[in-house]
Write an enzyme that holds these catalytic residues in place. Structure first.
Site, PDB file in Angstrom:
ATOM      1  N   GLU A  48      38.969  41.278  38.944  1.00  0.00           N
ATOM      2  CA  GLU A  48      38.249  41.682  40.159  1.00  0.00           C
ATOM      3  C   GLU A  48      36.965  42.429  39.797  1.00  0.00           C
ATOM      4  O   GLU A  48      35.893  42.180  40.383  1.00  0.00           O
ATOM      5  CB  GLU A  48      39.154  42.569  41.009  1.00  0.00           C
ATOM      6  CG  GLU A  48      38.499  43.128  42.259  1.00  0.00           C
ATOM      7  CD  GLU A  48      39.247  44.334  42.798  1.00  0.00           C
ATOM      8  OE1 GLU A  48      38.606  45.156  43.482  1.00  0.00           O
ATOM      9  OE2 GLU A  48      40.455  44.477  42.517  1.00  0.00           O
ATOM     10  N   ASP A  52      33.336  40.840  40.757  1.00  0.00           N
ATOM     11  CA  ASP A  52      32.392  41.554  41.613  1.00  0.00           C
ATOM     12  C   ASP A  52      30.981  41.466  41.038  1.00  0.00           C
ATOM     13  O   ASP A  52      30.012  41.204  41.761  1.00  0.00           O
ATOM     14  CB  ASP A  52      32.833  43.013  41.746  1.00  0.00           C
ATOM     15  CG  ASP A  52      31.832  43.852  42.525  1.00  0.00           C
ATOM     16  OD1 ASP A  52      31.697  43.640  43.739  1.00  0.00           O
ATOM     17  OD2 ASP A  52      31.179  44.711  41.908  1.00  0.00           O
ATOM     18  N   ASP A 121      39.644  41.352  47.368  1.00  0.00           N
ATOM     19  CA  ASP A 121      39.832  41.637  45.941  1.00  0.00           C
ATOM     20  C   ASP A 121      40.248  40.381  45.179  1.00  0.00           C
ATOM     21  O   ASP A 121      39.786  40.145  44.052  1.00  0.00           O
ATOM     22  CB  ASP A 121      40.901  42.721  45.748  1.00  0.00           C
ATOM     23  CG  ASP A 121      40.445  44.096  46.225  1.00  0.00           C
ATOM     24  OD1 ASP A 121      39.236  44.261  46.495  1.00  0.00           O
ATOM     25  OD2 ASP A 121      41.307  44.994  46.339  1.00  0.00           O
ATOM     26  N   GLU A 124      37.329  38.025  44.453  1.00  0.00           N
ATOM     27  CA  GLU A 124      36.543  38.487  43.304  1.00  0.00           C
ATOM     28  C   GLU A 124      37.268  38.203  41.992  1.00  0.00           C
ATOM     29  O   GLU A 124      36.633  37.824  40.992  1.00  0.00           O
ATOM     30  CB  GLU A 124      36.242  39.976  43.442  1.00  0.00           C
ATOM     31  CG  GLU A 124      35.271  40.283  44.574  1.00  0.00           C
ATOM     32  CD  GLU A 124      34.960  41.750  44.722  1.00  0.00           C
ATOM     33  OE1 GLU A 124      33.857  42.062  45.194  1.00  0.00           O
ATOM     34  OE2 GLU A 124      35.822  42.589  44.375  1.00  0.00           O
TER      35      GLU A 124
END
Length: 233
Positions: A48, A52, A121, A124
């Site tokens: 994650e 991102d 989440d 990502e």
């Protein structure tokens, strides 16, 4: 572990994603609650973190290349709207990501598969996994395929997320979800028109028409809100 790998394999095949190994996607689908319950180390938090950064890079590069007349401040605002939790939760729902997630019993029982934060989440994490396994070009295609329309609408100032607003209102009243289905499709391949229905407890609330499935769903949600058809009001 075999069952987890099978779920990851099904996700990759269902989404027609290239891969060299399903190990990273398995990790991306593993919520910390599941890893703790099964006493395994690998969960999706590190992916994650990476995803991102990759997501922000891909969206920033796309905006830089396609919106040359917009100033840095405008581009920053557009990117913020496109990569926010609400937008990523919609991304996740559009690819039915929730059904593939590996959740602990507590998260499962409390509706974790539909929770915005968990979905965002996980998106990502999946992005991070695809990047590591297949590289930047493949993950760019995956991201832009899902976000291109939202980027365009946000950049033009026309975007308002009626679907998220409707969902928030319904969940605030009774923790239920609305659902969408395409009920009609017409026109030639280059100029399709879609009609979407929005449903609550299998009851049709309204329909909307658009040039894409997403636009039709937004129009259906917009009609529910504007005509005060929200359940329980």
């Amino acid at each position: 572990m075999q069952n987890e790998r099978r779920i990851a394999q099904r996700f990759l095949e269902d989404k027609q994603l290239p891969y060299s190994s399903n190990e990273l996607i398995t990790m991306a689908l593993t919520h910390p609650s599941y890893a703790q319950e099964k006493n395994t180390v690998a969960n999706n938090q590190r992916l994650e973190f990476l995803g991102d950064a990759v997501l922000n890079l891909v969206v920033a590069e796309y905006l830089y290349n396609h919106y040359g007349r917009k100033a840095e401040g405008e581009l920053t605002k557009i990117r913020a709207k496109v990569v926010c939790e609400d937008a990523l939760a919609i991304f996740a729902r559009n690819i039915n990501l929730g059904q593939y997630l590996l959740l602990g019993r507590g998260e499962e029982m409390s509706g974790g598969r539909k929770r915005k934060s968990i979905l965002a989440d996980a998106v990502e994490a999946v992005i991070g996994a695809i990047y590591l396994d297949q590289g930047l070009e493949t993950v760019q295609r995956f991201i832009i395929r899902q976000l291109e329309e939202l980027i365009s609408e946000t950049a033009s100032g026309d975007y308002y997320d009626y679907k998220s607003k409707l969902q928030e209102l319904v969940q605030a009243r009774d923790k239920e979800n609305v659902s969408y289905a395409i009920i009609e499709e017409s026109g030639p391949a280059h100029a399709k028109v879609f009609v979407a229905g929005v449903y609550y407890r299998e009851q049709l609330l309204a329909t909307g028409e658009g040039k894409s499935k997403k636009e039709a769903e937004q129009k259906a949600a917009q009609k529910v809100l504007q005509d005060n058809l929200v359940p329980g009001t």
